[in-house]
Scaffold this motif. Sequence first.
Motif, short mmCIF file in Angstrom:
data_model
loop_
_atom_site.label_atom_id
_atom_site.label_comp_id
_atom_site.label_asym_id
_atom_site.label_seq_id
_atom_site.Cartn_x
_atom_site.Cartn_y
_atom_site.Cartn_z
N TYR A 362 40.40 18.26 -50.80
CA TYR A 362 41.05 18.80 -49.45
C TYR A 362 40.00 18.53 -48.48
CZ TYR A 362 43.37 22.15 -46.19
OH TYR A 362 43.73 22.39 -45.18
N ILE A 363 38.49 18.42 -48.51
CA ILE A 363 37.75 18.17 -47.59
C ILE A 363 37.01 16.81 -48.07
CG2 ILE A 363 35.85 19.06 -46.25
CD1 ILE A 363 38.46 20.63 -45.64
N THR A 364 37.21 15.86 -47.55
CA THR A 364 36.66 14.67 -47.57
C THR A 364 35.80 13.98 -46.89
OG1 THR A 364 38.49 13.49 -46.90
CG2 THR A 364 38.86 14.10 -49.18
N GLY A 365 35.40 14.48 -45.65
CA GLY A 365 34.55 14.12 -44.88
C GLY A 365 34.20 15.11 -43.58
N SER A 366 33.20 14.80 -42.90
CA SER A 366 32.98 15.78 -41.54
C SER A 366 33.81 15.54 -40.60
CB SER A 366 31.59 15.35 -41.05
OG SER A 366 31.72 14.06 -40.20
N PRO A 367 34.40 16.61 -40.20
CA PRO A 367 35.48 16.69 -39.00
C PRO A 367 35.12 15.88 -37.90
CG PRO A 367 35.22 18.92 -39.73
CD PRO A 367 33.96 17.89 -40.41
N SER A 368 34.12 15.77 -37.44
CA SER A 368 33.67 14.77 -36.15
C SER A 368 33.89 13.54 -36.24
CB SER A 368 32.41 15.08 -35.82
OG SER A 368 31.15 14.93 -36.79
N ASN A 369 33.39 12.95 -37.90
CA ASN A 369 33.47 11.81 -38.03
C ASN A 369 35.03 11.31 -38.18
OD1 ASN A 369 33.66 9.26 -40.53
ND2 ASN A 369 31.79 9.16 -39.03
N PHE A 370 35.73 12.04 -38.84
CA PHE A 370 37.01 11.76 -39.27
C PHE A 370 37.94 11.86 -37.62
CE2 PHE A 370 37.75 13.57 -43.56
CZ PHE A 370 38.14 12.30 -44.01
N ILE A 371 37.55 12.74 -37.04
CA ILE A 371 38.32 12.60 -35.62
C ILE A 371 38.00 11.73 -34.56
CG2 ILE A 371 38.35 13.91 -33.53
CD1 ILE A 371 38.06 16.74 -34.97
N LYS A 372 36.39 11.12 -34.51
CA LYS A 372 36.07 10.12 -34.02
C LYS A 372 36.95 9.04 -34.55
CE LYS A 372 31.87 6.96 -33.33
NZ LYS A 372 32.40 5.76 -34.17
N ASP A 373 37.12 8.61 -35.74
CA ASP A 373 37.85 7.36 -36.14
C ASP A 373 39.51 7.78 -36.15
OD1 ASP A 373 35.61 6.35 -36.99
OD2 ASP A 373 35.66 6.94 -39.01
N GLY A 374 39.94 8.65 -35.45
CA GLY A 374 41.41 9.02 -35.32
C GLY A 374 41.96 9.57 -36.61
N ALA A 375 41.19 9.76 -37.71
CA ALA A 375 41.85 10.48 -38.93
C ALA A 375 41.96 11.82 -38.87
CB ALA A 375 40.68 9.82 -40.08
N PHE A 376 42.97 12.15 -38.07
CA PHE A 376 43.46 13.74 -38.03
C PHE A 376 44.71 13.84 -37.56
CE2 PHE A 376 42.23 12.49 -33.65
CZ PHE A 376 42.88 13.26 -32.84
#
Length: 564
Positions: A362-376
Motif C-alpha cells: 500500500y505504501i511504496t515510497g515517501s509522499p513528498s517524493n511521489f508528489i514531487k514526481d507527479g505520482a498521486f
Amino acid sequence: MRRLFFASFVLSFTLRGNAAPVTSTDSSCLPVVDLGYELHQALSYNKTTQTYLFQNIRYAQPPVGDLRFRAPTHPKTNRTAIQTGSELRFCPQGVPPWQNDAFTPIGKYSSPVNAFTLQAWEESIKDGQPLPVDWNAGAQEDCLFLDVHVTKGAFEQASSKSKSCGDGGAPVLVWIHGGGFALGSKTGTPTPGYDPVGLFEHAAANSDEGLVFVGLNYRLGALGFMSGSEIEKNGDLNAGLLDQKFALQWVQDNIHLFGGFKERVTLMGESAGGGSVLFHMTANHGKGAGLFSQAIPQSPATIPTMQVVDDGYSQFLSYLNVSSLEEARAADTKAVIAANAAQIGAAPTTTYIFGPVIDGKYITGSPSNFIKDGAFDKSVKVMAGHNMFEGAFFFDPNVDTNDEFASWINRSFAGLRSKDVAHLATVLYPPQYDGSLGYIDMDTRQMKLWGEAVIDCNYYWIGQGVRDKGYAYEFGVSPGFHVQDLKYTFNDPTSPAPWPKAQDTLQEAIITFVQEGVPKFTNQKTFPHLGPHGTIVNVTSQGGVETTRNVNATRCEWWANLAL
C-alpha cells in the motif's frame, strides 16, 4: 485552570461549540440506522445545530488475539440488540516524555495574554512539567469505531430511493486525528475535543444542503505501526493506515444511509492525520486510495525516513516480557497496553518510536517524493494548510555542540546515511546564527530542520503538485505553533478562540471547500489558486489576507530527493 488536551503531535485546547448545545437523549425520539451487520441508534440530538450524533459505530472486528498486528477485518454480524455507542472508545496511547513536558508551555503561549519571545519559549520548554494525566484510563484494544454527526435535514433525505441508490446527498467531511501515530482519538479522548459544532454552524449559514461529519479511531503506536521482518512474514505493516483505509471504505459503503454522498467525501487530517491524507493520496504506487474526492491536509507530518527497523519490534517484546510474535498475540491486553505506553514513554527527544513505513504494497515510497514526481491521485481537489512556526517544540534543549546536533539528526531520522547527516549539519543547516537561514541559535536550528523535514516540505510539495488548481493557507496567528490552529478549526464555548475573526476565516474556508469545492474567506472572497507564485491566504488574527508562500524550496528539494 486552563484545560488542555493533546491533538496531533501535542496538546491543544479543548474543542467545543460556539454555544452550549441543547441535546436530546430520549431514545424514543432518536432514529435507528440498519447497517446490515448491526442496528445503530443515534445517541443524541443537538437542537442548536439540528444534528444527530451516531457514536461509536463499529467498522471492524476487535484487533485482538490472532488479529493483533494484522489488517482490519469486517465486523461480525450482531443484530440481537440495537447499539447506541454510549461507551468510551479510544485506542491505547503512548506519550513521549519530551512531549509531555511541552504541554504546559504550549498552552501558556497559545494565549495572547502571555507575551511570546523565543528566549522565554526556549526556557519554558527546558523547565516544562508533565501533565498529570493517565493517557490510557479507559483505553482498550477494541477501539476501531467511528462517529457520524449529521444534520437532521440531510438524514431525513436518506430514506428516499435516490439517496439510498447513491445518486445524491450531503457532502461528507471525514476527520483523521493526529498525535504522532502514537496518541489521540476521534474525539480527542482521553480529554475533550474535536466537536464539529462550529463547522456545522458555518455549514448551515453557507448552504441548506446539510453536512455529514465522520471522525474515526485507528490503531496507534506498536499496535498500529509495528514493523520488522516478523511482522512482514506473519502480519501487516502499517495496520493503523489500513484501519483508516478500511474506515474510508466503510464511508463509501454506508454513508448514504445517513444522508451523505459517497462521491462528495473530503478527507481532512492534522499533523499525523494530515500526513495520513498524503499517504492515502500516494498509496498503491502513486495511484491513490480512490476513496475521497477532496483533501484538506493540515500541517501534514511524515518522517522522511520510512525504513522497516527491527529494533522497535524486539524492544516491544522485551517490554511485554515475551520472546515471539505468537506470544505477543496471546498476551493479556492490559500487559500489551502497558508495554506500548512504556516503550513510547522512553522515546528519545523528538521521536515517537513507531510510524508508517514503506511496506511495498500500500505504501511504496515517501509522499513528498511521489508528489514531487507527479505520482498521486490528481483527481482529488486539495486545500493544504500549515502553521508559520511548525517546528517550535521539536528540539532537544540539551543539544549544544555541532557534534550533538549531528547526533540529534541521526536519532530523529533513523536510517540516514552518515553523508546525509553531514550534509544537513554543514551545508543545508550549518551553524550560521545570523537569522539568514531561518534560525538564530542551536534550539531554533533544530526547530527549523525538524519543521521543514517533517511538515513544511510536505505542505510545499502538495502545493506544487496541485498549484494550478489547488489552494493553500498559512495559519499566521502568533506564535503559530504546531496544533495551535486546531482551536480555530473546532470550537470551545468554555474557552473561546482568542481571535474570533481567525476562527471564522478558517472555518469558512473549510466549509465552503467541503460544500462547493472552492474555499472562500473574508466576505465570501474566493481563495486564489497557488499558481506559479505560490499565492496563499494567511489566516491572521484579523482575518484572511492574500500573500505569498514562504518555504525554502532548495531544502525541500533535498528532503524530497532523499534516497535511502
